[in-house]
Design a protein around this motif. Structure first.
Motif, PDB file in Angstrom:
ATOM      1  N   ASP A   5       0.832  -1.207   0.000  1.00  0.00           N
ATOM      2  CA  ASP A   5       0.000   0.000   0.000  1.00  0.00           C
ATOM      3  C   ASP A   5       0.867   1.258   0.000  1.00  0.00           C
ATOM      4  N   GLN A   6       1.974   1.217   0.746  1.00  0.00           N
ATOM      5  CA  GLN A   6       2.892   2.348   0.793  1.00  0.00           C
ATOM      6  C   GLN A   6       3.504   2.604  -0.582  1.00  0.00           C
ATOM      7  N   ILE A   7       3.875   1.531  -1.268  1.00  0.00           N
ATOM      8  CA  ILE A   7       4.458   1.672  -2.605  1.00  0.00           C
ATOM      9  C   ILE A   7       3.433   2.280  -3.565  1.00  0.00           C
ATOM     10  N   THR A   8       2.192   1.821  -3.475  1.00  0.00           N
ATOM     11  CA  THR A   8       1.127   2.355  -4.327  1.00  0.00           C
ATOM     12  C   THR A   8       0.896   3.839  -4.035  1.00  0.00           C
ATOM     13  N   ALA A   9       0.896   4.206  -2.758  1.00  0.00           N
ATOM     14  CA  ALA A   9       0.727   5.611  -2.387  1.00  0.00           C
ATOM     15  C   ALA A   9       1.889   6.454  -2.909  1.00  0.00           C
ATOM     16  N   ASP A  10       3.106   5.916  -2.834  1.00  0.00           N
ATOM     17  CA  ASP A  10       4.271   6.629  -3.355  1.00  0.00           C
ATOM     18  C   ASP A  10       4.187   6.800  -4.868  1.00  0.00           C
ATOM     19  N   MET A  11       3.599   5.807  -5.553  1.00  0.00           N
ATOM     20  CA  MET A  11       3.425   5.914  -6.992  1.00  0.00           C
ATOM     21  C   MET A  11       2.482   7.078  -7.312  1.00  0.00           C
ATOM     22  N   LYS A  12       1.405   7.187  -6.557  1.00  0.00           N
ATOM     23  CA  LYS A  12       0.457   8.283  -6.776  1.00  0.00           C
ATOM     24  C   LYS A  12       1.114   9.632  -6.503  1.00  0.00           C
TER      25      LYS A  12
END
Length: 148
Positions: A5-12
């Motif tokens: 989830d953290q990686i996905t948030a960083d992508m955004k």
């Protein structure tokens, strides 16, 4: 929040900041995680995601050494930038002294002696130190511990 989830948030965040280099690396990481999930038909936990990140970091380090040897500093710099983005997702790494202490404890616990016990010791060490230490350093520490 899980690591995925953290990686996905960083992508955004990278999309919003229009940071194309960071975005590309994060997308590559998410693609590798998704590929592993599809291949094994499971949902990866944080430890498995760290293993994927570790594998990608090892690939980057190998590429950097190859590009540097070939005199391609432009490609080595690109790989170095990707490496820095990926290292953010690793947990705090153990120091060389901490690795040596952990390896000595495992070797003593197993009662292993001589280079023939390398496989047995590495199996136990990998279970305990996976994601927490650079396995190249761990391997060297195991060799030293079994040689003495």
């Amino acid at each position: 929040m899980s690591l995925k989830d953290q990686i996905t948030a960083d992508m955004k965040d990278a999309m919003r900041a229009k940071d194309s280099e960071r975005l590309g690396t994060i997308r590559l990481l998410l693609a590798a995680v998704k590929q592993k999930e599809v291949d094994e038909q499971i949902t990866l936990d944080d430890a498995a995601v760290v293993a994927v990140v570790d594998r990608l970091i090892k690939q980057r380090k190998d590429s950097i050494s190859q590009f540097t040897a070939a005199g391609r500093t432009d490609l080595a710099d690109k790989e170095s930038a990707e490496l820095k983005v990926l290292e953010v997702y690793l947990p705090q790494r153990l120091s060389a002294e901490e690795i040596d202490a952990a390896v000595q404890a495992i070797v003593a616990g197993l009662g292993a002696t001589g280079p023939g016990a390398m496989g047995q010791v590495m199996g136990a060490v990998k279970q305990q130190l996976a994601g927490k230490a650079d396995m190249a350093l761990v391997s060297a520490a195991v060799k030293r511990a079994l040689a003495s």
